[in-house]
Design a protein around this motif. Sequence first.
Motif, short mmCIF file in Angstrom:
data_model
loop_
_atom_site.label_atom_id
_atom_site.label_comp_id
_atom_site.label_asym_id
_atom_site.label_seq_id
_atom_site.Cartn_x
_atom_site.Cartn_y
_atom_site.Cartn_z
N GLY B 99 36.35 46.71 36.96
CA GLY B 99 37.16 47.07 38.28
C GLY B 99 38.31 46.29 38.59
O GLY B 99 38.92 45.38 37.67
N ASP B 100 39.09 46.68 39.10
CA ASP B 100 40.85 46.36 39.61
C ASP B 100 40.85 44.99 40.03
O ASP B 100 39.85 44.58 41.09
N ILE B 101 42.40 43.86 39.91
CA ILE B 101 41.89 43.17 40.27
C ILE B 101 43.12 42.92 40.95
O ILE B 101 44.41 42.83 40.05
N SER B 102 43.72 42.12 42.17
CA SER B 102 45.17 42.14 42.81
C SER B 102 45.32 40.33 42.43
O SER B 102 44.84 39.63 42.44
N TYR B 103 47.22 40.55 42.22
CA TYR B 103 47.49 39.39 41.66
C TYR B 103 48.95 39.18 42.65
O TYR B 103 49.35 39.93 42.86
N ASP B 104 49.32 37.65 42.02
CA ASP B 104 50.43 37.85 42.79
C ASP B 104 51.42 37.37 41.40
O ASP B 104 52.75 37.82 42.02
N TYR B 105 50.55 36.86 41.13
CA TYR B 105 50.99 36.51 39.17
C TYR B 105 50.42 36.63 38.46
O TYR B 105 49.28 36.85 38.56
N LEU B 106 51.02 37.44 37.13
CA LEU B 106 50.65 37.54 35.55
C LEU B 106 50.36 36.45 34.50
O LEU B 106 51.84 37.40 34.38
N ILE B 107 49.68 36.73 33.72
CA ILE B 107 50.18 35.57 33.13
C ILE B 107 49.42 37.03 31.83
O ILE B 107 48.50 37.33 32.05
N ILE B 108 50.08 36.92 31.16
CA ILE B 108 49.72 38.12 29.94
C ILE B 108 49.35 37.21 28.21
O ILE B 108 50.70 37.10 28.28
N ALA B 109 48.65 37.13 28.07
CA ALA B 109 48.11 36.54 27.18
C ALA B 109 46.56 36.43 26.28
O ALA B 109 45.63 35.50 26.21
N THR B 110 46.73 37.96 25.98
CA THR B 110 45.77 38.97 24.95
C THR B 110 45.89 38.41 23.60
O THR B 110 44.90 38.61 23.19
N GLY B 111 46.34 38.44 23.14
CA GLY B 111 46.93 37.82 21.22
C GLY B 111 47.26 39.05 20.69
O GLY B 111 47.50 40.17 21.32
N ALA B 112 46.60 38.93 19.67
CA ALA B 112 46.81 39.61 18.63
C ALA B 112 45.43 40.33 18.17
O ALA B 112 44.48 39.76 18.26
N THR B 113 45.35 41.55 17.57
CA THR B 113 44.43 42.23 16.21
C THR B 113 45.02 42.57 15.02
O THR B 113 46.59 42.21 15.33
N THR B 114 44.19 42.67 14.53
CA THR B 114 44.33 43.16 12.68
C THR B 114 45.55 44.44 13.14
O THR B 114 45.26 45.49 13.49
N ASN B 115 46.48 44.47 12.29
CA ASN B 115 47.59 45.50 11.90
C ASN B 115 47.80 45.65 10.31
O ASN B 115 47.49 44.89 9.13
N TYR B 116 47.52 46.81 10.21
CA TYR B 116 46.68 47.91 9.15
C TYR B 116 47.81 48.46 8.48
O TYR B 116 48.31 49.21 7.34
N PHE B 117 49.36 48.08 9.23
CA PHE B 117 50.12 49.14 9.35
C PHE B 117 50.01 50.36 9.03
O PHE B 117 50.68 51.19 8.33
N GLY B 118 49.22 51.38 9.60
CA GLY B 118 48.77 52.56 9.59
C GLY B 118 47.80 52.77 8.06
O GLY B 118 48.12 54.01 8.09
N MET B 119 47.36 52.15 7.69
CA MET B 119 46.60 52.70 6.24
C MET B 119 45.14 52.72 6.68
O MET B 119 43.90 51.61 6.80
N LYS B 120 45.12 54.10 7.08
CA LYS B 120 43.32 54.51 7.84
C LYS B 120 42.85 53.52 6.95
O LYS B 120 41.04 53.59 6.81
N SER B 121 42.84 53.87 5.49
CA SER B 121 41.38 54.22 4.54
C SER B 121 41.08 52.40 4.26
O SER B 121 40.22 52.22 4.28
N VAL B 122 42.20 51.72 4.30
CA VAL B 122 42.43 50.07 4.57
C VAL B 122 41.13 50.25 5.70
O VAL B 122 40.16 48.87 5.50
N GLU B 123 42.03 50.28 7.07
CA GLU B 123 41.28 50.35 7.74
C GLU B 123 39.79 50.16 8.24
O GLU B 123 38.97 49.25 8.54
#
Lengths: 421, 421
Positions: B99-123
């Motif tokens: 569901g939705d959450i309303s904010y007055d101020y938002l901090i985006i701190a969702t971090g990183a995920t793996t980057n395969y640089f488009g190589m599907k077979s490796v992923e």
Amino acid sequence: MPRKNQGTRPHVVILGAGFGGIKAAKLLADKDVDVTIVDKHNYHLFQPLLYQVSTSILSEDEISYPIRAFFQKNENIDFFMAEATGFDPANKIVKTSHGDISYDYLIIATGATTNYFGMKSVEEHSYPMKTLRESTLLRNHLIRTFERASRVENDKDLKKALMTIMIVGGGPTGVEEAGAISELVYKCMKKDYHNLNMNDVDIKLIEATDKLLPMMPEALRNNTVDVLRGKKVDVRLNTQVRDYDGEYITLKCGEKEEKIRTRTVIWAAGVKAQPVVATLGAEVDRAGRVIVEKTTQVKGFPDIYAIGDSAHFEQDGRPLPTIAPAAYEAAETTVKNIMHAIKGEEQETFVYKDLGSMATIGAGDAVMFKGVMKSKGLFAWIAWMAVHVLRLAGPLTNCTVIFKWVMNYFFGVRMARIVRD
Amino acid sequence: MPRKNQGTRPHVVILGAGFGGIKAAKLLADKDVDVTIVDKHNYHLFQPLLYQVSTSILSEDEISYPIRAFFQKNENIDFFMAEATGFDPANKIVKTSHGDISYDYLIIATGATTNYFGMKSVEEHSYPMKTLRESTLLRNHLIRTFERASRVENDKDLKKALMTIMIVGGGPTGVEEAGAISELVYKCMKKDYHNLNMNDVDIKLIEATDKLLPMMPEALRNNTVDVLRGKKVDVRLNTQVRDYDGEYITLKCGEKEEKIRTRTVIWAAGVKAQPVVATLGAEVDRAGRVIVEKTTQVKGFPDIYAIGDSAHFEQDGRPLPTIAPAAYEAAETTVKNIMHAIKGEEQETFVYKDLGSMATIGAGDAVMFKGVMKSKGLFAWIAWMAVHVLRLAGPLTNCTVIFKWVMNYFFGVRMARIVRD
């Protein structure tokens, strides 16, 4: 071609790395035999503490010990990670998920699984706790239901259902789980969830007979009920579970039927042998355990032995209790008998010596009984801790486990409140 | 209706309970605001030690700390277990899986995920190690491949493929993983598997550029290569991964292509921002990180801040490194700026102070660098331990972690060699 041992020595295959199987392998480690342990898991599981994983007290790897770690110095002990799937006793072969293995002597020690007594709806929707996976799924579930309750804004009924926890079965597992959940909720989660009212929590322990811990004398049984009620656990004796559809559980007490809405039913009401045991073709009892002779040999299969929860061994007109010491002791006689068989000697008779029984009801409280000796409270709890720590595999794990128990006792700390995916 | 805070105080919503998110929430805990932390996991993950879970040194719950446990005494901090799925900045709403959450101020701190640089077979076929689940799946896989190798009887090629381990990426994660795997294999598994010849093991660390640990000075980089080679890790620089089909990996070094059969490719070669960040509609860089102002405000969205691996913050012409201190420091400025905004004051400028960098190469060996100060060997390792233990959440976990490190250092003990299902 079935897999064989390399040498010319007799090959003993052990199915299952539980208490009985590991004990047998340890006793065979210095004998002139080759041993192969077969288990689908790569670890020995200390099942009596599963309830502590499900309630966030211990880590998974504190009650599971790599099988190979026991036998690093024993070249004659091999491990084969596979699931036993069947038998070919005429050719002395056991079938596994990774191929056949031939044996000279076989020890069936595959242990127990959950018995739902044919209630499909309960099997589908309730949480068993016989395996490591099951206990972590239960841990996940307990935390997730509280997270869900904290997200519910208006639906009071749903919130209540999410905070209602039923434990079914008044044996040691059910009693220990009920006590540990009560402490998890009232000592720990109470501080976690600012927006939940812990008066909405309802923990019930359901037992079909008129007794908790039937192996204990009356005074200790009554004490157990009192202690659990003091922990806000609603103990319901003489109450049977009839149905559970995932939303409502149907209970029957005398003539009275009752429906209670709950998202959590924990099933600790019965065990039976692993189904593979019955495929041997030997006689089994109602719980699927193979009938064994006084020598622990399977009736009609003299080179196959069965111990622990796989075996129905009668003494004083009753089968042995489904506890670790019964498996340990049977393993000792079984190993002796295999060595006798190799040497052409006569088989010995197994006599089970009752070591007593014990159960924790919470941090700092337990009951303990042996012969005429009985004890309760803090002393029994310390004795329980000592017995379990000594039985745990590995001196290093012992240290972290004791540390966590002490922290839990003094501060109510539960470090493992993790919903893992 | 979007979920709101109950009171009249400004509502700060923090997406992500990583280093940046938790730091921001802690700093907001004594302020006159209501805070909601949104994360799909109920725990804060100490990512720098994931490699120790994947190599059986630590338990999962030693590097994951319940988010609610940080804020038991802070009534103004709420946790909402859900995955952020999108934004409606015009209405100041963040969308989640619950569901939705309303904010007055938002901090985006969702971090990183793996980057395969488009190589599907490796992923598809390789093992990443950015989440707790990924690190335990890798742990399972490493043990399972050795169990499989020990079951293989005649196929030497298959056995060799099962014992060939490739780590791709010469940053701290790849270096630490390579060192830890070498010690797992040669100090621990060597004793476990009586029937495997550890000379068949082949551990390779693959790096596309000409350097391991590019942030380090040359002497430490060379030292790292030497130490790894001493641990029988075949370090391959200037080597690119072109393809991996689950059975063969294709490497390219200069003009030369090479195919190697392996069942284990560990991908530690790159990260990118969580995809949800790009759905905000603000400008992002090639790694999907949102471009932020000097104040950590997202360009064009003055009530939305982004920090850590979600943000592209430029200093001295380069984006900040993707390490915990960068997220911590940005969280400090961000919290100050939110309080400034509430009070109608001017925004501050964020200045990142480089705290240096460090990496372990094995038990008892590390490299460390800050400004002109550099160190290696046992001293650097002890410093690394101290820094990481101090940063770990919870004094109790610290004790068990130190205990396990010491045991691993002196005895090569790895307690968590468990294939969990």
